[in-house]
Design a protein around this motif. Structure first.
Motif, mmCIF file in Angstrom:
data_model
loop_
_atom_site.group_PDB
_atom_site.id
_atom_site.type_symbol
_atom_site.label_atom_id
_atom_site.label_comp_id
_atom_site.label_asym_id
_atom_site.label_seq_id
_atom_site.Cartn_x
_atom_site.Cartn_y
_atom_site.Cartn_z
ATOM 1 N N TYR A 103 -49.120 3.070 5.121
ATOM 2 C CA TYR A 103 -49.530 3.654 3.842
ATOM 3 C C TYR A 103 -49.742 2.586 2.803
ATOM 4 N N VAL A 123 -43.968 -2.544 0.799
ATOM 5 C CA VAL A 123 -42.715 -2.987 1.431
ATOM 6 C C VAL A 123 -42.619 -4.518 1.413
ATOM 7 N N GLY A 145 -46.348 -7.176 12.503
ATOM 8 C CA GLY A 145 -47.223 -6.008 12.384
ATOM 9 C C GLY A 145 -47.782 -5.936 10.968
ATOM 10 N N ARG A 146 -48.040 -4.709 10.521
ATOM 11 C CA ARG A 146 -48.693 -4.542 9.214
ATOM 12 C C ARG A 146 -47.896 -5.134 8.057
ATOM 13 N N ILE A 147 -46.586 -4.803 8.019
ATOM 14 C CA ILE A 147 -45.774 -5.284 6.889
ATOM 15 C C ILE A 147 -45.480 -6.773 7.046
ATOM 16 N N ASP A 206 -42.786 -12.279 17.759
ATOM 17 C CA ASP A 206 -43.232 -10.922 18.055
ATOM 18 C C ASP A 206 -43.694 -10.941 19.508
ATOM 19 N N PRO A 207 -43.251 -9.981 20.319
ATOM 20 C CA PRO A 207 -43.726 -9.973 21.714
ATOM 21 C C PRO A 207 -45.239 -9.757 21.801
ATOM 22 N N GLN A 208 -45.824 -9.110 20.766
ATOM 23 C CA GLN A 208 -47.289 -8.925 20.727
ATOM 24 C C GLN A 208 -47.868 -9.984 19.795
ATOM 25 N N VAL A 219 -39.480 -5.401 11.969
ATOM 26 C CA VAL A 219 -39.628 -4.726 13.272
ATOM 27 C C VAL A 219 -39.128 -3.291 13.149
ATOM 28 N N PRO A 220 -39.657 -2.405 13.991
ATOM 29 C CA PRO A 220 -39.104 -1.045 14.008
ATOM 30 C C PRO A 220 -37.724 -1.048 14.655
ATOM 31 N N THR A 251 -35.846 -5.176 5.003
ATOM 32 C CA THR A 251 -36.482 -4.002 4.388
ATOM 33 C C THR A 251 -36.956 -3.033 5.475
ATOM 34 N N SER A 252 -36.473 -3.224 6.721
ATOM 35 C CA SER A 252 -37.009 -2.394 7.814
ATOM 36 C C SER A 252 -36.112 -1.218 8.156
ATOM 37 N N ARG A 253 -35.050 -1.449 8.874
ATOM 38 C CA ARG A 253 -34.084 -0.408 9.196
ATOM 39 C C ARG A 253 -32.704 -1.045 9.231
ATOM 40 N N ASP A 311 -32.764 -3.514 1.656
ATOM 41 C CA ASP A 311 -33.311 -2.251 1.154
ATOM 42 C C ASP A 311 -32.898 -1.111 2.081
ATOM 43 N N HIS A 349 -33.380 1.885 -0.298
ATOM 44 C CA HIS A 349 -34.553 2.239 0.514
ATOM 45 C C HIS A 349 -35.740 2.628 -0.368
ATOM 46 N N PHE A 365 -40.936 1.704 -0.149
ATOM 47 C CA PHE A 365 -42.167 2.513 -0.130
ATOM 48 C C PHE A 365 -42.540 3.036 -1.505
HETATM 49 P P1 NAI Z 1 -45.853 -2.237 12.872
HETATM 50 O O1 NAI Z 1 -45.721 -1.285 14.007
HETATM 51 O O2 NAI Z 1 -47.186 -2.482 12.249
HETATM 52 O O3 NAI Z 1 -45.245 -3.663 13.288
HETATM 53 C C1 NAI Z 1 -44.041 -3.824 13.961
HETATM 54 C C2 NAI Z 1 -44.141 -5.120 14.752
HETATM 55 O O4 NAI Z 1 -42.853 -5.393 15.324
HETATM 56 C C3 NAI Z 1 -45.134 -5.047 15.923
HETATM 57 O O5 NAI Z 1 -46.061 -6.111 15.822
HETATM 58 C C4 NAI Z 1 -44.248 -5.165 17.151
HETATM 59 O O6 NAI Z 1 -44.895 -5.833 18.242
HETATM 60 C C5 NAI Z 1 -43.109 -5.979 16.592
HETATM 61 N N1 NAI Z 1 -41.908 -5.963 17.409
HETATM 62 C C6 NAI Z 1 -41.405 -4.962 18.180
HETATM 63 N N2 NAI Z 1 -40.286 -5.367 18.800
HETATM 64 C C7 NAI Z 1 -40.063 -6.659 18.415
HETATM 65 C C8 NAI Z 1 -39.053 -7.615 18.706
HETATM 66 N N3 NAI Z 1 -38.048 -7.336 19.539
HETATM 67 N N4 NAI Z 1 -39.131 -8.838 18.120
HETATM 68 C C9 NAI Z 1 -40.142 -9.145 17.279
HETATM 69 N N5 NAI Z 1 -41.144 -8.265 16.976
HETATM 70 C C10 NAI Z 1 -41.093 -7.039 17.535
HETATM 71 O O7 NAI Z 1 -44.805 -1.708 11.775
HETATM 72 P P2 NAI Z 1 -44.849 -1.964 10.199
HETATM 73 O O8 NAI Z 1 -45.774 -0.983 9.560
HETATM 74 O O9 NAI Z 1 -45.047 -3.400 9.924
HETATM 75 O O10 NAI Z 1 -43.355 -1.532 9.778
HETATM 76 C C11 NAI Z 1 -42.216 -2.243 10.228
HETATM 77 C C12 NAI Z 1 -40.976 -1.443 9.894
HETATM 78 O O11 NAI Z 1 -40.783 -1.402 8.486
HETATM 79 C C13 NAI Z 1 -41.054 0.055 10.272
HETATM 80 O O12 NAI Z 1 -40.761 0.251 11.636
HETATM 81 C C14 NAI Z 1 -40.016 0.667 9.393
HETATM 82 O O13 NAI Z 1 -38.778 0.663 10.055
HETATM 83 C C15 NAI Z 1 -39.936 -0.292 8.193
HETATM 84 N N6 NAI Z 1 -40.397 0.341 6.947
HETATM 85 C C16 NAI Z 1 -39.553 0.328 5.853
HETATM 86 C C17 NAI Z 1 -39.945 0.917 4.659
HETATM 87 C C18 NAI Z 1 -39.081 0.893 3.432
HETATM 88 O O14 NAI Z 1 -39.287 1.722 2.523
HETATM 89 N N7 NAI Z 1 -38.118 -0.019 3.308
HETATM 90 C C19 NAI Z 1 -41.222 1.622 4.556
HETATM 91 C C20 NAI Z 1 -42.065 1.509 5.737
HETATM 92 C C21 NAI Z 1 -41.633 0.920 6.887
#
Ligand code: NAI
Length: 332
Positions: free
Chosen positions: A100, A105, A153-155, A174-176, A206-207, A233-235, A259, A296, A299
């Motif tokens: 979004y 973030v 990833g995106r963030i 990142d594995p990808q 990371v998620p 700021t992830s989880r 966060d 948190h 966002f």
């Molecule tokens: P994304 O899916 O675009 O990127 C996640 C990246 O993590 C991917 O490139 C994936 O390959 C990588 N990844 C997976 N396992 C891994 C590992 N073991 N080691 C290294 N990299 C690994 O997700 P995006 O959009 O960047 O969001 C990331 C996280 O941010 C979300 O999963 C969510 O938990 C958190 N988030 C927090 C918010 C907040 O308000 N604080 C708001 C939105 C998201």
């Protein structure tokens, strides 16, 4: 569709109501989080709209199905609170908002970093008390330091772009791996151990997955460059909180910006100023002068809220029209 929106605050209602003028769903707003105690509120609705701390475990999903709910439209990216296998078993489809505003973030990660590093939270309080002294406020230049990113990833990408703007070197894992992105933004991929060992700042993007739960544990922290700053700021469950507390006590970590917090459910988003904290770990974290915790809010920008509302309601519209669900979440 009739959508029961759980864990709603004023800003959720505002953004969803505004966007819904274009979609025409029937929205029911509920303040409680969706869990076993509140699931009956979904009676009469076709869909539920949970947020990050709602718990759609197997029992809740079974009850939702019995109540006739066919769709879960998460208004967040993370889906760790939903039992996807149970949803599939009961024929409930799940969609989320995959992106979004990664900038919201990533920028918040830097807000935490800058505040922790330059002790802005302490300076703010001091100056308001007419204490204009500077002792204890020494930080370090970000320029020329190494920004370690876990997850590109995106963030992660948005955070790397900001770090590069500060003149930081970036190491990421990142594995990808995305070689084109690395070339475009000018950063290097390295194994996790190397990122930990060489980063002055470590930022998690990371998620939360079984493989990433407590990715920052006592062993990882021992491998971190001494005096680094950790930003999450992830989880919350990406870090093992007692290990972080030990590292703050020993000085292994020079600062921490959070966060998210592993046990944030029932605490974050709530006003507990009258009741206090039951959680001794969070209370201990809050005693450190070099720790900054936000509730948190990564966002929480106008742009992100508008995008979240649009995608969430668009997911429901696509489902109702029998179209392919582009943002569907399927069991792994
Ligand atoms: P994304 O899916 O675009 O990127 C996640 C990246 O993590 C991917 O490139 C994936 O390959 C990588 N990844 C997976 N396992 C891994 C590992 N073991 N080691 C290294 N990299 C690994 O997700 P995006 O959009 O960047 O969001 C990331 C996280 O941010 C979300 O999963 C969510 O938990 C958190 N988030 C927090 C918010 C907040 O308000 N604080 C708001 C939105 C998201």
């Amino acid at each position: 569709m009739k959508i029961a929106v759980f864990d709603t605050k004023h800003y959720d209602r505002q953004a969803l109501t505004l966007a819904n003028a274009r979609f025409g769903h029937e929205l029911g707003f509920f303040e409680p989080r969706l869990n076993t105690a509140t699931v009956e509120l979904a009676a009469g609705f076709d869909a539920v709209c949970p947020f990050v701390n709602d718990r759609l475990d197997a029992a809740v999903v079974a009850r939702l199905a019995a109540l006739g709910v066919q769709l879960v439209v998460l208004r967040c990216a993370g889906f760790n609170g939903v039992d996807l296998a149970a949803c599939r078993q009961h024929g409930i489809r799940v969609a989320r908002v995959p992106a979004y505003s990664p900038h919201a973030v990533a920028e918040h990660a830097f807000a935490l970093l800058l505040a922790v590093n330059r002790r802005i939270h302490k300076a703010y309080v001091r100056v308001r008390e007419m204490d204009f002294s500077l002792d204890g406020l020494v930080g370090f230049d970000l320029h020329g330091k190494t920004f370690g990113v876990i997850g590109t990833g995106r963030i992660g990408e948005a955070a790397i772009a900001i770090a590069r703007g500060f003149g930081m070197r970036v190491l990421a894992c990142d594995p990808q791996q995305n070689a084109a992105l690395a070339a475009r933004l000018g950063f290097d991929y390295a194994p996790l151990a190397e990122v930990l060992a060489h980063s002055d700042v470590l930022s998690l993007h990371v998620p939360l997955l079984p493989a990433t739960r407590h990715i920052i544990d006592a062993v990882a922290i021992a491998a971190i460059k001494p005096g680094a700053i950790l930003i999450n700021t992830s989880r919350g469950a990406l870090v093992d909180t007692p290990a972080v507390i030990d590292a703050l006590k020993s000085g292994q970590l020079a600062g921490v910006g959070l966060d998210v917090y592993e046990m944030e459910e029932g605490v974050f988003f709530e006003d507990l100023s009258d009741t206090g904290l039951q959680d001794d770990q969070l209370a201990r974290l809050l005693t450190f002068p070099n720790v900054l915790v936000t509730s948190h809010q990564g966002f929480l920008t106008r742009e992100a809220l508008a995008n979240i509302a649009d995608t969430t309601l668009g997911n429901a519209t696509a489902f109702a029209a029998g179209e392919a669900l582009a943002n569907e979440v399927l069991p792994q």
